[in-house]
Scaffold this active site. Structure first.
Site, mmCIF file in Angstrom:
data_model
loop_
_atom_site.group_PDB
_atom_site.id
_atom_site.type_symbol
_atom_site.label_atom_id
_atom_site.label_comp_id
_atom_site.label_asym_id
_atom_site.label_seq_id
_atom_site.Cartn_x
_atom_site.Cartn_y
_atom_site.Cartn_z
ATOM 1 N N HIS A 1 81.821 25.817 46.719
ATOM 2 C CA HIS A 1 82.343 25.727 45.359
ATOM 3 C C HIS A 1 83.804 25.317 45.432
ATOM 4 O O HIS A 1 84.380 25.177 46.510
ATOM 5 C CB HIS A 1 82.182 27.056 44.622
ATOM 6 C CG HIS A 1 80.823 27.254 44.020
ATOM 7 N ND1 HIS A 1 80.345 26.486 42.976
ATOM 8 C CD2 HIS A 1 79.843 28.141 44.329
ATOM 9 C CE1 HIS A 1 79.127 26.883 42.660
ATOM 10 N NE2 HIS A 1 78.787 27.885 43.462
ATOM 11 N N ASP B 1 87.094 20.457 41.845
ATOM 12 C CA ASP B 1 85.993 20.002 40.994
ATOM 13 C C ASP B 1 86.423 18.864 40.081
ATOM 14 O O ASP B 1 85.751 17.833 39.981
ATOM 15 C CB ASP B 1 85.480 21.163 40.136
ATOM 16 C CG ASP B 1 84.546 22.080 40.896
ATOM 17 O OD1 ASP B 1 84.242 21.805 42.071
ATOM 18 O OD2 ASP B 1 84.115 23.097 40.311
#
Length: 389
Positions: free
Chosen positions: A141, A170
């Site tokens: 992540h 991200d």
């Protein structure tokens, strides 16, 4: 002749979900591209039910990231669904996916398969570590990608790293760089007629953001400490200061001209030449903090605006969503999720795209398939076997 948005006529097939991919395709939609979002017939993008929900039960994050898109519901694990994707790829310019490395190839809808039916297709994959390499299959992540790229340890103080609220890898290393890479491939396609395949790693994208910190290390051989660079507060006048009201003010007096202006406003003529004296840092920093603490942030901001000193209040998100500057430029919209923060793309000769609400799951399945040449019996047949919704 009516002006059109920059990406009018570009068609994007979006196989992504959660954050990086939908953020990238949101940008394409904001620039006028037609974005068709492929979702699973049962439930769709998990963000459709992601908390927090609004009073009417809407998932705000999904609504904001998927504004202006169309939704088709296709079961990519079914042979019929895979055939539909292959057929759709013939008439699209871009395909973006964010599955684990190798999954799209297993499904028969990878870059080789889709580019074989459409050589002009620009196909992009966003993954944590890329399609190859020792970490390719490692789950991850945003926190992991920032950590590996050497970003995470520089947040917080000297005691321990802290997790930044903004998902830098991200959005910055993934979504934004995916858009840049895809647009570059489209520019080249305009000259050559051929598309391309983009293998984008969010960890590598985060590393790409490290140019300035890497420059410090490569030039000096020293590891930059979290508060050891000018842009992290190592010089007085570049930092965050508390006002009399308990609010916080940012000052960005990095260049000599701005430090001189700040000294002029605060009546510190003897300190004009001392900003870069490391031995004077503690003394100057304490003096600035004592002075800023005598008035409210609102008062100081007004003073510094009039004096041309780089300053801004440290807004909460609520403050930012009501700021007079953003509002005057039309960047803040109404109460609907898709319209709260508008696109930052302001062109002189292109109209701003009027964003629409995020689509309901499968709302455009029939229409998109008809546009691809499917007749009603064929659509009904696909629905009957559960390949589409």
């Amino acid at each position: 002749m009516h002006a059109t948005p920059p990406l009018a006529g570009i068609r994007v097939l979006d196989l992504t979900r959660i954050l990086p991919g939908p953020f990238a395709t949101m940008i394409f939609a904001d620039l006028g591209a037609e974005v068709v979002k492929i979702e699973h017939p049962r439930g769709g993008d998990p963000e459709r039910s992601s908390a927090p929900l609004g009073e009417n039960g809407d998932a705000y994050r999904f609504g904001m990231l998927n504004r202006g898109k169309r939704s088709i519901a296709i079961d990519l694990k079914s042979t019929q669904g895979q055939e539909v994707v292959l057929e759709l790829a013939r008439s699209f310019d871009v395909v973006l996916e964010g599955f684990r490395p190798g999954v799209v190839d297993e499904l028969g809808i990878g870059p080789a398969a889709l580019r074989s039916v459409n050589p002009g297709l620009v196909y992009a994959s966003i993954s944590g570590y890329g399609q190859t390499g020792p970490y390719a299959d490692l789950p991850g992540h945003d926190i992991n990608y920032q950590a590996l790229a050497g970003i995470l340890r520089y947040f917080g103080g000297r005691d321990a790293p802290r997790i930044p609220w903004l998902p830098i890898a991200d959005i910055g290393g993934g979504a934004m760089l995916a858009v840049s890479g895809i647009l570059a491939a489209l520019v080249r396609r305009a000259a050559t007629g051929r598309g391309d395949y983009l293998d984008l790693s969010m960890a590598e994208g985060a590393l790409y953001w490290q140019q300035t910190r890497a420059q410090w290390y490569l030039a000096t051989g020293n590891d930059p400490t979290p508060d050891g660079l000018p842009v992290t507060g190592a010089v007085p006048g570049y930092g965050i200061y508390e006002g009399a009201d308990g609010e916080w003010l940012s000052l960005g007096c990095l260049e000599p001209i701005f430090w001189e202006r700040l000294c002029g406003v605060l009546d510190l003529p003897n300190d004009v030449g001392r900003q870069r004296d490391s031995k004077a840092f503690d003394e100057l920093d304490a003096r600035l903090r004592a002075i800023i603490a005598t008035r409210s942030v609102k008062e100081w901001f007004a003073v510094f605006r009039d004096s041309g000193v780089p300053a801004a209040p440290c807004h909460t998100i609520a403050d930012a969503l009501d700021d007079e500057h953003f509002r005057s430029r039309g960047r803040l919209g109404g109460s609907e999720p898709h319209d709260r923060i508008r696109s930052p793309f302001v062109y002189a000769d292109s109209p701003e795209v009027a964003g629409s609400a995020a689509p309901t799951l499968g709302a455009d399945t029939d229409a998109v398939l008809r546009e691809a040449g499917y007749d009603e019996p064929r659509i009904s047949g696909l629905r009957a076997v559960g390949a589409i919704r």
